[in-house]
Structures are given as structure tokens and as C-alpha cells.
Design a protein around this motif. Structure first.
Motif, PDB file in Angstrom:
ATOM      1  N   PHE A 126      56.899  11.804  84.234  1.00  4.88           N
ATOM      2  CA  PHE A 126      58.149  12.344  83.707  1.00  4.88           C
ATOM      3  C   PHE A 126      57.840  13.539  82.808  1.00  4.88           C
ATOM      4  O   PHE A 126      56.877  13.517  82.036  1.00  4.88           O
ATOM      5  CB  PHE A 126      58.892  11.286  82.891  1.00  4.88           C
ATOM      6  N   LYS A 127      58.677  14.579  82.910  1.00  5.27           N
ATOM      7  CA  LYS A 127      58.478  15.799  82.119  1.00  5.27           C
ATOM      8  C   LYS A 127      59.826  16.288  81.603  1.00  5.27           C
ATOM      9  O   LYS A 127      60.830  16.267  82.323  1.00  5.27           O
ATOM     10  CB  LYS A 127      57.823  16.877  82.992  1.00  5.27           C
ATOM     11  N   VAL A 128      59.846  16.735  80.335  1.00  6.35           N
ATOM     12  CA  VAL A 128      61.068  17.246  79.709  1.00  6.35           C
ATOM     13  C   VAL A 128      60.746  18.553  78.992  1.00  6.35           C
ATOM     14  O   VAL A 128      59.729  18.656  78.291  1.00  6.35           O
ATOM     15  CB  VAL A 128      61.647  16.240  78.690  1.00  6.35           C
ATOM     16  N   ASP A 129      61.597  19.540  79.157  1.00  5.05           N
ATOM     17  CA  ASP A 129      61.503  20.793  78.404  1.00  5.05           C
ATOM     18  C   ASP A 129      62.234  20.591  77.076  1.00  5.05           C
ATOM     19  O   ASP A 129      63.464  20.565  77.046  1.00  5.05           O
ATOM     20  CB  ASP A 129      62.121  21.941  79.204  1.00  5.05           C
ATOM     21  N   MET A 130      61.499  20.403  75.992  1.00  7.46           N
ATOM     22  CA  MET A 130      62.111  20.090  74.698  1.00  7.46           C
ATOM     23  C   MET A 130      62.917  21.265  74.156  1.00  7.46           C
ATOM     24  O   MET A 130      63.918  21.069  73.453  1.00  7.46           O
ATOM     25  CB  MET A 130      61.037  19.681  73.690  1.00  7.46           C
ATOM     26  N   LYS A 131      62.494  22.476  74.467  1.00  5.44           N
ATOM     27  CA  LYS A 131      63.229  23.649  73.983  1.00  5.44           C
ATOM     28  C   LYS A 131      64.565  23.783  74.702  1.00  5.44           C
ATOM     29  O   LYS A 131      65.611  23.994  74.081  1.00  5.44           O
ATOM     30  CB  LYS A 131      62.387  24.906  74.185  1.00  5.44           C
TER      31      LYS A 131
ATOM     32  N   ILE B 242      69.200   8.100  74.233  1.00  8.38           N
ATOM     33  CA  ILE B 242      69.296   9.300  73.388  1.00  8.38           C
ATOM     34  C   ILE B 242      70.079  10.408  74.110  1.00  8.38           C
ATOM     35  O   ILE B 242      70.034  11.568  73.722  1.00  8.38           O
ATOM     36  CB  ILE B 242      67.902   9.804  72.985  1.00  8.38           C
ATOM     37  N   ARG B 243      70.786  10.030  75.197  1.00 12.19           N
ATOM     38  CA  ARG B 243      71.646  10.923  75.957  1.00 12.19           C
ATOM     39  C   ARG B 243      70.889  12.134  76.505  1.00 12.19           C
ATOM     40  O   ARG B 243      71.399  13.252  76.517  1.00 12.19           O
ATOM     41  CB  ARG B 243      72.825  11.382  75.097  1.00 12.19           C
ATOM     42  N   LEU B 244      69.663  11.887  76.938  1.00 10.56           N
ATOM     43  CA  LEU B 244      68.859  12.926  77.563  1.00 10.56           C
ATOM     44  C   LEU B 244      69.001  12.796  79.071  1.00 10.56           C
ATOM     45  O   LEU B 244      68.612  11.785  79.652  1.00 10.56           O
ATOM     46  CB  LEU B 244      67.389  12.783  77.158  1.00 10.56           C
ATOM     47  N   ARG B 245      69.555  13.805  79.709  1.00  5.41           N
ATOM     48  CA  ARG B 245      69.802  13.759  81.151  1.00  5.41           C
ATOM     49  C   ARG B 245      68.943  14.738  81.945  1.00  5.41           C
ATOM     50  O   ARG B 245      68.842  14.626  83.164  1.00  5.41           O
ATOM     51  CB  ARG B 245      71.283  14.039  81.433  1.00  5.41           C
ATOM     52  N   GLU B 246      68.358  15.713  81.261  1.00  2.00           N
ATOM     53  CA  GLU B 246      67.598  16.747  81.956  1.00  2.00           C
ATOM     54  C   GLU B 246      66.104  16.421  81.872  1.00  2.00           C
ATOM     55  O   GLU B 246      65.458  16.665  80.867  1.00  2.00           O
ATOM     56  CB  GLU B 246      67.890  18.121  81.340  1.00  2.00           C
ATOM     57  N   TYR B 247      65.585  15.834  82.927  1.00  2.00           N
ATOM     58  CA  TYR B 247      64.163  15.501  82.999  1.00  2.00           C
ATOM     59  C   TYR B 247      63.697  15.559  84.445  1.00  2.00           C
ATOM     60  O   TYR B 247      64.499  15.435  85.373  1.00  2.00           O
ATOM     61  CB  TYR B 247      63.888  14.115  82.411  1.00  2.00           C
ATOM     62  N   GLU B 248      62.400  15.771  84.616  1.00  2.10           N
ATOM     63  CA  GLU B 248      61.798  15.759  85.942  1.00  2.10           C
ATOM     64  C   GLU B 248      61.083  14.422  86.142  1.00  2.10           C
ATOM     65  O   GLU B 248      60.434  13.923  85.232  1.00  2.10           O
ATOM     66  CB  GLU B 248      60.771  16.893  86.084  1.00  2.10           C
TER      67      GLU B 248
ATOM     68  N   MET C 197      54.508   8.640  81.404  1.00  6.71           N
ATOM     69  CA  MET C 197      54.269   8.126  82.745  1.00  6.71           C
ATOM     70  C   MET C 197      54.620   6.646  82.828  1.00  6.71           C
ATOM     71  O   MET C 197      54.637   5.937  81.818  1.00  6.71           O
ATOM     72  CB  MET C 197      52.814   8.326  83.175  1.00  6.71           C
ATOM     73  N   ALA C 198      54.921   6.207  84.037  1.00 10.55           N
ATOM     74  CA  ALA C 198      55.102   4.785  84.337  1.00 10.55           C
ATOM     75  C   ALA C 198      53.923   4.369  85.200  1.00 10.55           C
ATOM     76  O   ALA C 198      53.780   4.849  86.327  1.00 10.55           O
ATOM     77  CB  ALA C 198      56.415   4.556  85.077  1.00 10.55           C
TER      78      ALA C 198
END
Length: 405
Positions: free
Chosen positions: A290-295, A265-271, A224-225
Motif C-alpha cells: 500500500f502506498k499513499v501520497d501524504m502531500k 481516518i477517512r483516507l480514500r486515496e491510496y494505491e 504492507m499486508a
């Protein structure tokens, strides 16, 4: 009533006395906590003489409780209180002491009054942490000057934002009841991580943090921010809150910082959800989640990777992080110790929840040291930043403070 193996404690307060007594008399490290919006109180005790020091790759750790100071150690390791003993109870359900493990029942053996007296004595005997003897940054003049220097650095283009902090030393009430104070904090701050932890030769701390640093549950990662602060007022403070441009920009900087870490870290898929107004104690803040599906993203160790990237966040340090950290190291004149570091349970029931150690106090004998910081931007008013730190100190201080004559 007597605390005996045949007659175990019958209330949550009495039971909490036993947990604190078990931890403090053990001479080892332990922690007690309740997560935000939860009714589960958890206790963990490490039976080793000194806590282990561990790297931040927590996915490979056993169950335990992690504690990391604000400043990185040379080896970038954290204290780890491993789960030699663990117990939890539901605060919203009928309490049955007979369901407690034998190691808790065996702790019983004295009256409730003498147990509380023994806890108070053990708290008073706690020596100051190794850096607490340094000159404490308490004066208003010093903090005002620190804020002014921060604004000057921002106007000069060296910094975008900086978060100076201060301390406030208060007397601990002679009849300070740790269990009673902790239960009151649980009731007062349902949306915070209410916690107490003790590390021999490291410190004794109590707090109620509103800020998640990182959290992993199953395949999902959360952060979170949280930034921007104003007093909660009126009948419906969440609806009546009005935010200034300074506060909106301050929170936006923290959001951009998190997104920049994702980009590294080139992570583009997040809510991303927010910002929205949230209440923490007697204060309001702006928060984005912020939320990320790690799988789905193929990133099973995202938690420890982001932990390393995020700490210390711009919400407790500033931006750019390196320059803000150097400014604070040169100008604050005290060691933050575990304030604005991170704490929390790791790999307990397949969950890890690590929080920024805010709204906190260290207990040092007959005194407690409160810690508070304020986000400074070019639009900051030094007097208002001081008032903000005073409000933040009250959040924990009012449960500890010796009443004035």
C-alpha cells in the motif's frame, strides 16, 4: 592483526567486531541493521545510561531507533535509542577503515581474537530481560492445545482469526561469533530487515524481519499486508507456489484490516498492489503493498497515525483485534516482550522505516529464546501450524544453535 589506531581493521568482519564491542562495552543502548534490498549497514549508539521513552508521534523525534513491545505499555510509549553516535558503510563497496570516525578507531586496541572473545563474554553476561524468567511456552502439546482453542473460538464466532505464538529455547554455541553470524544473516536474507539491538535491562535481540509496518520517505507513506506461509521448494519456488484457500483468506484479512484503518481516518486515496508471492529466508508468503501520497492527501503525519492504528496488526494478533489480543493474553502463558512489537530507524536521512519484530531471538546468557507464531483460521490444522513455527524458528536459530554432539 592488532587493532591499533595506527593499524585499523581491514575487513568488514573485523570492523563489525569493533561496532559490537563499542556498543556492548558502552553499557548503553545501541542498534545495528541493514534494510531490505539495501547494501548499507548502519550503526547507532545512545550515550545516555537509559533509553528515553517516547510517544509514537515520531515525526517530531530526532534521529534514532525505536523499539516497542508487542503489548502496549500503560503510557503507550516506546523505547527510543537516540543517535549520539551514527555510522554507516556500503557492504558492496571496497572497505576503507581510514574513512571511519575517530570514535571507532579509538575503540581499537586489541587483537581480533581477543575482541571476539570479549564480545562472546559480554553476550554471555547479558541478563535475561525482565519477563524472560516466566515459564516459557515451548511444548508442542501446549501449542497444539492453544491452536485448538483458537479454532474453537473462531467456530463460536468470537474471533475471525488469531495468531498464537510460542518460544523455543536453544543453547548458544560456546564459540558463537556474533559478527560472523550477523554477516551470514545479511547474505542469507537480502529481502529482510536484518537487525541487532541491545537495551540495558531490556534485552539483547537479533533478527531478520520480512515485514514493514510503516515507512515514510519524503512525501510518501508505505505499509504492507504479509500473511500466509509455506516452505520454499523447487528450483523456482516463486513460480511453483500454490496457495490454499486458508492462506489466501488469511492474507485477505490483513489487507482488509489495513483498508479499515484507512477508512477510520477517512483516507480514500491510496494505491494497493498485490497480492504476490515473496520469499523470506526459506519461506514463502503472500504480500500486498500500500502506498499513499501524504502531500496530495494533506496528511503529513500519516506515518505516526497509522503506526498507532496498525499495531498490533492482524498478522501478529488476529481479528477482531481487541478480542484476539484478549484471547492471547489469557491463553499464551508467556510474555512476548519485543517479539511481534515493532523496531526500526526513525528520521535518519529523512526516512523512517519501522518493521514488525519477527524472525527474532533474544540472547540470554548461554541460551537464546526463539519466537514464532502462526495464523489460525477455521481451516487450520494444528499439526501444520506447529510445523510452521518450527520452520520460522530455524530462520534465526540455525545461526545461533550449539551443534549437537
Amino acid at each position: 592483526m592488532n587493532y591499533t589506531e595506527a593499524s585499523t581493521p581491514t575487513s568488514q568482519s573485523e570492523f563489525l567486531d569493533l561496532l559490537f564491542l563499542k556498543g556492548l562495552e558502552s553499557g548503553s543502548s545501541f542498534a545495528i541493521w541493514r534494510k531490505p534490498k539495501s547494501q548499507k549497514l548502519e550503526f547507532l549508539l545512545d550515550d545516555s545510561e537509559t533509553p528515553e521513552r517516547v510517544s509514537l508521534n515520531f515525526e517530531n523525534l530526532p534521529s534514532g531507533f525505536i523499539v516497542h513491545p508487542f503489548a502496549d505499555q500503560e503510557d503507550k510509549k516506546a523505547f527510543f535509542i537516540k543517535s549520539s553516535y551514527y555510522f554507516s558503510l556500503q557492504l558492496d563497496q571496497e572497505f576503507d577503515a581510514e574513512d571511519s570516525p575517530q570514535w571507532i578507531k579509538s575503540q581499537a586496541g586489541e587483537t581480533e581474537k581477543s575482541a571476539k572473545s570479549r564480545i562472546a563474554q559480554l553476550i554471555r553476561l547479558q541478563s535475561e530481560s525482565k519477563n524472560a524468567s516466566e515459564i516459557e511456552s515451548q511444548s508442542k502439546e501446549h501449542f497444539i492445545r492453544l491452536v485448538q482453542d483458537g479454532i474453537a473460538a473462531i467456530e463460536a464466532g468470537t474471533l475471525e482469526k488469531v495468531v498464537p505464538a510460542r518460544t523455543k529455547r536453544i543453547s548458544v554455541s560456546e564459540d558463537f561469533d556474533l559478527a560472523k553470524a550477523f554477516l551470514k544473516m545479511l547474505e542469507a536474507y537480502p529481502n529482510s530487515f536484518v537487525n541487532f539491538f541491545h537495551i540495558p535491562h531490556g534485552g539483547t535481540w537479533i533478527g531478520a524481519s520480512p515485514e514493514v509496518l510503516i515507512e515514510t520517505k519524503g512525501d510518501h507513506f508505505y505499509t504492507m499486508a504479509l500473511a500466509g506461509t509455506q516452505p520454499a521448494s523447487g528450483e523456482n519456488p516463486l513460480k511453483s507456489a500454490a496457495w490454499t484457500q486458508k492462506e489466501i483468506e488469511e492474507q485477505a484479512l490483513v489487507c482488509r484490516y489495513i483498508v479499515d484503518c484507512f477508512k477510520k481516518i477517512r483516507l480514500r486515496e491510496y494505491e494497493e498492489h498485490g497480492p504476490k508471492t515473496v520469499m523470506a529466508g526459506n519461506l514463502l508468503h503472500l504480500r500486498s503493498d500500500f502506498k499513499v501520497d501524504m502531500k496530495a492527501t494533506g496528511f503529513p503525519q500519516l506515518g505516526s497515525v497509522m503506526l498507532d492504528l496498525l499495531h498490533p496488526t492482524s498478522a501478529v494478533c488476529g481479528m477482531p483485534r481487541k478480542e484476539a489480543h484478549e484471547f492471547l493474553q489469557a491463553n499464551e502463558d508467556f510474555d512476548r516482550s519485543f517479539f511481534a512489537g515493532f523496531i526500526g530507524p526513525v528520521n535518519i536521512q529523512e526516512e523512517t522505516s519501522i518493521y514488525v519484530n519477527l524472525r527474532t531471538a533474544s540472547l540470554n546468557g548461554d541460551f537464546a529464546t526463539l519466537y514464532a507464531g502462526a495464523g489460525v483460521t477455521e481451516d487450520s490444522d494444528p499439526e501444520k501450524e506447529w510445523e510452521e513455527t518450527e520452520l520460522k524458528c530455524q530462520i534465526i536459530g540455525k545461526f545461533i544453535q550449539k551443534p549437537s554432539a
